[in-house]
Write an enzyme that holds these catalytic residues in place. Structure first.
Site, PDB file in Angstrom:
ATOM      1  N   SER A 151       0.821  -1.216   0.000  1.00 57.42           N
ATOM      2  CA  SER A 151       0.000   0.000   0.000  1.00 57.42           C
ATOM      3  C   SER A 151       0.854   1.265   0.000  1.00 57.42           C
ATOM      4  CB  SER A 151      -0.954   0.004   1.195  1.00 57.42           C
ATOM      5  OG  SER A 151      -0.261  -0.170   2.419  1.00 57.42           O
ATOM      6  N   HIS A 160      -2.224  -8.661   2.064  1.00 54.38           N
ATOM      7  CA  HIS A 160      -1.813  -7.424   2.740  1.00 54.38           C
ATOM      8  C   HIS A 160      -2.808  -7.091   3.846  1.00 54.38           C
ATOM      9  CE1 HIS A 160       0.165  -3.770   3.563  1.00 54.38           C
ATOM     10  NE2 HIS A 160      -0.197  -3.033   2.543  1.00 54.38           N
ATOM     11  N   HIS A 177       6.763 -12.971   9.149  1.00 56.27           N
ATOM     12  CA  HIS A 177       6.799 -11.647   8.524  1.00 56.27           C
ATOM     13  C   HIS A 177       7.916 -11.625   7.504  1.00 56.27           C
ATOM     14  CE1 HIS A 177       7.298  -7.257   8.095  1.00 56.27           C
ATOM     15  NE2 HIS A 177       6.046  -7.189   8.475  1.00 56.27           N
ATOM     16  N   ARG A 212       4.364  -4.349  17.280  1.00 58.08           N
ATOM     17  CA  ARG A 212       2.956  -3.972  17.158  1.00 58.08           C
ATOM     18  C   ARG A 212       2.055  -5.042  17.783  1.00 58.08           C
ATOM     19  NH1 ARG A 212       2.529  -3.222  10.869  1.00 58.08           N
ATOM     20  NH2 ARG A 212       3.556  -5.241  11.076  1.00 58.08           N
ATOM     21  N   ASP A 217      -1.059  -8.700  12.849  1.00 50.24           N
ATOM     22  CA  ASP A 217      -2.392  -9.226  12.538  1.00 50.24           C
ATOM     23  C   ASP A 217      -2.824 -10.307  13.511  1.00 50.24           C
ATOM     24  OD1 ASP A 217      -2.767  -7.649  10.145  1.00 50.24           O
ATOM     25  OD2 ASP A 217      -1.246  -8.924   9.234  1.00 50.24           O
TER      26      ASP A 217
END
Length: 471
Positions: free
Chosen positions: A272, A302, A351, A360, A406
């Site tokens: 993005s 994504h 990742h 995160r 996520d």
């Protein structure tokens, strides 16, 4: 290069650190636009000197494997706002997530007391400076005022879209429709000089930040509820967004501040951010550039990942309930091996860059421990975290056996009754605008070129490999 200019360039290339007692260095208040305008000359000069003195130096190499594999790891982008380290995770203008939580202004007004305001991350990413609470409050007021610049045709257009159209498709349509308000596009058509592009780009960027919450909230209320959007501009950006979505819970406000802040940027190579930069390099305005970024974010590889994690966790919970099994380390380990032996991926782990637990993820886990320690899904996520890295290490086919961002976000949203996981990527899209468009400002301020990499055919690669056996 003049030594004073060197010092000036260095001072704006790195964020201002807090004083040893935790306070912020005193300085006179200024608007965001004034702060940026003061930084541009030295930044332009520093980049020109870098190119002149070191432009021929080699910083990496490209293998055929990387070329075929999506340019993974190829060093070929300039990105101002953040840097992703394989070991320590993301840094926003040099600050880790825990450091941001410690020094950036919060809704309470005291740094470290609650989650950072999104406005403070906007200021940090654009200017590289830790803002004062007064500067953040001024930016909040400015964004609320700019929110009135959403063109009148956008909401009726969104209201006319089919309710079963994917929320991300609607989000892209809404932002593209708002492009009629582009200040940059008009200035370019009027022949504004290239060295002034950034001023008009900033106008668009701030307007995009201001209007996308209403676009996103309108979609949410249309698809899942009554279509009514109510604002509360006595609150900050995130709090007002929560009210527009229909949530009135200070704890959920804090979650949204955390969620929006940690998803803003993840250096420039993700799909993005890169798409926004690429389209912007054609001098498309910020509306069109970020609408393109939203379309990249909508891809299953994504921005859709967190809903896949939530589905997997709920499937695990349902399976155990049917089989009369307790959710514990042993049963989750068994379920993980069943998933892996079926040649399926354990969602939320691994990742492309990180080789340790995603910071995160960690900050979201800490939020869960503070606000929802007894939530059943949170307990499952926490138990998975205790066993999954060991399973994946033993499996031996995962470069990074640790959880990513996520792995947690969907579970936190679900706790507050935000169960429409098909919409989760829209929340991601509201956040990622900040990183992608903050960089786009500097793309225009520094006059970065149209992005145009060289491509090769498979035949060319075959011939190169044959004629260069030792390459």
């Amino acid at each position: 290069m003049n030594s004073s200019l060197v010092r000036a360039a260095r001072s704006i290339a790195h964020p201002r650190r807090p004083n040893i007692d935790g306070g912020l260095p005193a300085r006179s208040a200024s608007t965001l636009a004034e702060t940026l305008e003061s930084q541009v000359p030295a930044k332009r000069l520093a980049l020109a000197e870098l190119k002149k003195n070191h432009g021929s130096k080699v910083i990496g190499k490209v293998t055929i494997d990387q070329l075929i594999g999506g340019a993974r790891g190829v060093k070929c982008m300039l990105w101002e706002t953040s840097n992703l380290d394989a070991e320590e995770g993301i840094r926003f203008r040099g600050l880790t997530i825990p450091e941001c939580q410690q020094v950036l202004p919060t809704f309470s007004g005291k740094a470290g007391d609650g989650e950072p305001l999104l406005e403070s991350i906007i200021w940090l990413l654009l200017t590289s400076e830790v803002p004062t609470k007064a500067q953040v409050d001024g930016l909040t007021a400015e964004l609320h005022e700019r929110s009135s610049k959403l063109p009148k045709h956008v909401v009726p257009l969104l209201n006319s879209l089919p309710r079963d159209m994917h929320p991300m498709t609607q989000f892209s349509i809404g932002l593209n429709a708002a492009q009629t308000a582009s200040v940059f596009a008009k200035a370019y058509a009027d022949g504004v000089p290239k060295n002034e592009y950034h001023k008009f780009a900033l106008e668009d960027i701030l307007n995009v930040f201001a209007v996308i919450p209403e676009i996103a909230a309108t979609i949410y209320r249309n698809v899942y509820f009554d279509g009514i959007v109510k604002k509360d501009q006595t609150l900050d950006y995130s709090g007002n967004f929560c009210r527009m979505l229909g949530y009135d819970d200070p704890s959920f406000d804090e979650l949204m501040r955390l969620y929006l802040c940690i998803h803003t940027d993840h250096e420039g190579g993700n799909a993005s951010a890169h798409t926004t930069h690429l389209v912007g390099s054609t001098l498309s305005d910020p509306y069109l550039s970020y609408a393109a970024g939203l379309n990249a974010l909508a891809g299953p590889l994504h921005g859709l990942a967190n809903q896949e994690v939530l589905k997997w966790i709920q499937a695990l919970q349902e399976k155990f309930a049917k089989e009369g099994k307790e959710v514990n380390a042993d049963t989750i380990t068994e379920f993980a091996w069943e998933t892996l032996n079926a040649k399926k991926v354990v969602p939320g782990y691994g990742h492309a860059v990180l080789r340790k637990t995603d910071p995160r993820y960690t900050c979201q886990r800490e939020f869960g421990l503070k606000h929802m320690p007894d939530d059943p899904l949170f307990k499952i996520v926490d138990t998975i975290y205790s066993v999954m890295p060991g399973v994946l290490k033993e499996h031996g086919k995962v470069a990074n056996p640790y959880p990513n961002v996520d792995s947690h976000s969907g579970v936190l949203l679900w706790h507050y009754g935000f169960t429409q996981y098909q919409y989760y990527t829209v929340l991601f899209g509201v956040s990622r605008a900040v990183g992608g468009l903050s960089q786009l400002y500097w793309d225009r301020a520094l006059g970065l070129a149209l992005e145009r990499p060289k491509s090769h055919t498979p035949e060319w690669l075959e011939n190169f490999a044959k004629n260069n056996p030792d390459a």
